[in-house]
Design a protein around this motif. Structure first.
Motif, PDB file in Angstrom:
ATOM      1  N   GLN A  92       0.838  -1.204   0.000  1.00  0.00           N
ATOM      2  CA  GLN A  92       0.000   0.000   0.000  1.00  0.00           C
ATOM      3  C   GLN A  92       0.869   1.248   0.000  1.00  0.00           C
ATOM      4  OE1 GLN A  92      -2.940   0.006   3.059  1.00  0.00           O
ATOM      5  NE2 GLN A  92      -4.200   1.559   2.043  1.00  0.00           N
ATOM      6  N   GLY A  93       0.571   2.134  -0.927  1.00  0.00           N
ATOM      7  CA  GLY A  93       1.312   3.377  -1.006  1.00  0.00           C
ATOM      8  C   GLY A  93       2.531   3.317  -1.906  1.00  0.00           C
ATOM      9  N   LYS A  94       2.818   2.142  -2.441  1.00  0.00           N
ATOM     10  CA  LYS A  94       3.970   1.984  -3.326  1.00  0.00           C
ATOM     11  C   LYS A  94       3.518   1.486  -4.692  1.00  0.00           C
ATOM     12  CE  LYS A  94       7.420   1.147   0.256  1.00  0.00           C
ATOM     13  NZ  LYS A  94       8.557   0.292   0.691  1.00  0.00           N
ATOM     14  N   GLU A  95       4.422   1.592  -5.674  1.00  0.00           N
ATOM     15  CA  GLU A  95       4.113   1.131  -7.022  1.00  0.00           C
ATOM     16  C   GLU A  95       4.045  -0.394  -7.079  1.00  0.00           C
ATOM     17  OE1 GLU A  95       6.101   4.725  -9.709  1.00  0.00           O
ATOM     18  OE2 GLU A  95       6.637   2.638 -10.061  1.00  0.00           O
ATOM     19  N   ARG A  96       3.248  -0.877  -8.045  1.00  0.00           N
ATOM     20  CA  ARG A  96       3.171  -2.310  -8.255  1.00  0.00           C
ATOM     21  C   ARG A  96       4.506  -2.806  -8.820  1.00  0.00           C
ATOM     22  NH1 ARG A  96      -2.587  -4.433 -10.260  1.00  0.00           N
ATOM     23  NH2 ARG A  96      -3.064  -3.223  -8.387  1.00  0.00           N
ATOM     24  N   GLU A  97       4.992  -3.902  -8.272  1.00  0.00           N
ATOM     25  CA  GLU A  97       6.321  -4.424  -8.614  1.00  0.00           C
ATOM     26  C   GLU A  97       6.191  -5.775  -9.312  1.00  0.00           C
ATOM     27  OE1 GLU A  97       8.409  -5.648  -5.156  1.00  0.00           O
ATOM     28  OE2 GLU A  97      10.259  -6.179  -6.203  1.00  0.00           O
ATOM     29  N   GLY A  98       6.876  -5.941 -10.419  1.00  0.00           N
ATOM     30  CA  GLY A  98       6.873  -7.227 -11.095  1.00  0.00           C
ATOM     31  C   GLY A  98       7.679  -8.256 -10.332  1.00  0.00           C
ATOM     32  N   VAL A  99       7.138  -9.442 -10.186  1.00  0.00           N
ATOM     33  CA  VAL A  99       7.809 -10.535  -9.479  1.00  0.00           C
ATOM     34  C   VAL A  99       8.385 -11.536 -10.487  1.00  0.00           C
ATOM     35  CG1 VAL A  99       7.457 -12.470  -7.906  1.00  0.00           C
ATOM     36  CG2 VAL A  99       6.358 -10.271  -7.448  1.00  0.00           C
ATOM     37  N   VAL A 100       7.542 -11.975 -11.412  1.00  0.00           N
ATOM     38  CA  VAL A 100       7.963 -12.919 -12.438  1.00  0.00           C
ATOM     39  C   VAL A 100       7.060 -12.733 -13.650  1.00  0.00           C
ATOM     40  CG1 VAL A 100       6.511 -14.760 -11.492  1.00  0.00           C
ATOM     41  CG2 VAL A 100       8.426 -15.359 -12.970  1.00  0.00           C
ATOM     42  N   SER A 101       7.624 -12.959 -14.823  1.00  0.00           N
ATOM     43  CA  SER A 101       6.840 -12.830 -16.055  1.00  0.00           C
ATOM     44  C   SER A 101       7.380 -13.788 -17.106  1.00  0.00           C
ATOM     45  CB  SER A 101       6.879 -11.395 -16.582  1.00  0.00           C
ATOM     46  OG  SER A 101       8.207 -11.005 -16.853  1.00  0.00           O
ATOM     47  N   PHE A 102       6.542 -14.143 -18.064  1.00  0.00           N
ATOM     48  CA  PHE A 102       6.972 -15.029 -19.139  1.00  0.00           C
ATOM     49  C   PHE A 102       5.921 -15.007 -20.240  1.00  0.00           C
ATOM     50  CE2 PHE A 102       3.968 -18.479 -18.287  1.00  0.00           C
ATOM     51  CZ  PHE A 102       3.635 -18.243 -16.961  1.00  0.00           C
ATOM     52  N   TYR A 103       6.351 -15.444 -21.441  1.00  0.00           N
ATOM     53  CA  TYR A 103       5.420 -15.614 -22.543  1.00  0.00           C
ATOM     54  C   TYR A 103       4.667 -16.925 -22.378  1.00  0.00           C
ATOM     55  CZ  TYR A 103       6.334 -11.815 -25.748  1.00  0.00           C
ATOM     56  OH  TYR A 103       6.395 -10.593 -26.352  1.00  0.00           O
ATOM     57  N   ALA A 104       3.433 -16.953 -22.825  1.00  0.00           N
ATOM     58  CA  ALA A 104       2.685 -18.207 -22.867  1.00  0.00           C
ATOM     59  C   ALA A 104       3.524 -19.220 -23.629  1.00  0.00           C
ATOM     60  CB  ALA A 104       1.350 -17.991 -23.561  1.00  0.00           C
ATOM     61  N   GLY A 105       3.741 -20.363 -23.030  1.00  0.00           N
ATOM     62  CA  GLY A 105       4.636 -21.355 -23.611  1.00  0.00           C
ATOM     63  C   GLY A 105       5.956 -21.406 -22.875  1.00  0.00           C
ATOM     64  N   GLY A 106       6.230 -20.396 -22.052  1.00  0.00           N
ATOM     65  CA  GLY A 106       7.395 -20.458 -21.168  1.00  0.00           C
ATOM     66  C   GLY A 106       8.595 -19.632 -21.577  1.00  0.00           C
ATOM     67  N   ALA A 107       8.621 -19.094 -22.787  1.00  0.00           N
ATOM     68  CA  ALA A 107       9.780 -18.309 -23.212  1.00  0.00           C
ATOM     69  C   ALA A 107       9.855 -16.995 -22.449  1.00  0.00           C
ATOM     70  CB  ALA A 107       9.689 -18.049 -24.716  1.00  0.00           C
ATOM     71  N   GLY A 108      11.056 -16.447 -22.394  1.00  0.00           N
ATOM     72  CA  GLY A 108      11.241 -15.135 -21.799  1.00  0.00           C
ATOM     73  C   GLY A 108      11.006 -15.079 -20.309  1.00  0.00           C
ATOM     74  N   LEU A 109      11.234 -16.184 -19.605  1.00  0.00           N
ATOM     75  CA  LEU A 109      11.010 -16.220 -18.154  1.00  0.00           C
ATOM     76  C   LEU A 109      11.950 -15.238 -17.451  1.00  0.00           C
ATOM     77  CD1 LEU A 109       9.616 -17.560 -15.725  1.00  0.00           C
ATOM     78  CD2 LEU A 109      11.415 -19.305 -15.783  1.00  0.00           C
ATOM     79  N   HIS A 110      11.375 -14.400 -16.605  1.00  0.00           N
ATOM     80  CA  HIS A 110      12.163 -13.378 -15.909  1.00  0.00           C
ATOM     81  C   HIS A 110      11.668 -13.228 -14.484  1.00  0.00           C
ATOM     82  CE1 HIS A 110      13.183  -9.238 -14.669  1.00  0.00           C
ATOM     83  NE2 HIS A 110      14.300  -9.472 -15.341  1.00  0.00           N
ATOM     84  N   THR A 134       6.006  -9.240   2.220  1.00  0.00           N
ATOM     85  CA  THR A 134       4.633  -8.912   2.568  1.00  0.00           C
ATOM     86  C   THR A 134       4.053  -7.932   1.565  1.00  0.00           C
ATOM     87  OG1 THR A 134       4.972  -9.312   4.923  1.00  0.00           O
ATOM     88  CG2 THR A 134       3.163  -7.839   4.314  1.00  0.00           C
ATOM     89  N   ALA A 135       2.926  -8.288   0.950  1.00  0.00           N
ATOM     90  CA  ALA A 135       2.308  -7.471  -0.090  1.00  0.00           C
ATOM     91  C   ALA A 135       1.019  -8.149  -0.553  1.00  0.00           C
ATOM     92  CB  ALA A 135       3.245  -7.300  -1.281  1.00  0.00           C
ATOM     93  N   MET A 136       0.271  -7.413  -1.360  1.00  0.00           N
ATOM     94  CA  MET A 136      -0.840  -8.012  -2.101  1.00  0.00           C
ATOM     95  C   MET A 136      -0.262  -8.507  -3.421  1.00  0.00           C
ATOM     96  SD  MET A 136      -4.141  -8.554  -1.885  1.00  0.00           S
ATOM     97  CE  MET A 136      -5.015  -7.253  -0.997  1.00  0.00           C
TER      98      MET A 136
END
Length: 125
Positions: free
Chosen positions: A41-59, A91-93
């Motif tokens: 709360q009160g902070k920007e949304r932070e990326g935790v993990v991302s990837f393309y459908a199929g699994g490529a580009g996992l970060h 701790t976060a949403m």
């Protein structure tokens, strides 16, 4: 219309584990990215993990690398986030997200147009 439903949040002591789930429904045009974000709360949304459908580009973000693991069960249209060795600063949403189109999946929350309702994770010291 794509719908995402998050679940699995809770409270745990530092060093513990939790697993979040995100059930997806509806049609989404390929190519698309999937991701988990978190927000205090009160902070920007932070990326935790991302990837393309199929699994490529996992970060993974540096803050969770080696502790969090993303997986998916296509038969259940479900995305998971296994969180181990949890720290109070985790701790976060937490939100799962999906976004259509090309480009780098880790670019930021702006490229995601579909969001789950969020799951609260609280880690106590």
């Amino acid at each position: 219309q794509v719908q995402l439903v998050d679940s699995g949040g809770g409270s745990v002591q530092a060093g513990g584990s939790l697993r979040l789930s995100c059930v997806a429904s509806g049609y989404i045009q390929r190519p698309y990215c999937m991701a988990w974000f978190r927000q205090v709360q009160g902070k920007e949304r932070e990326g935790v993990v991302s990837f393309y459908a199929g699994g490529a580009g996992l970060h993974y973000s540096d803050s969770v690398k080696g502790r969090f693991t993303v997986s998916q069960d296509n038969s259940k249209n479900t995305l998971y986030l296994q969180m181990d060795s949890l720290k109070p600063e985790d701790t976060a949403m937490y939100y799962c997200a999906a976004g259509e189109g090309g480009g780098r999946c880790e670019e930021g929350s702006w490229r995601y147009m579909y969001w789950g309702q969020g799951a609260q994770v609280t880690v106590s010291s």
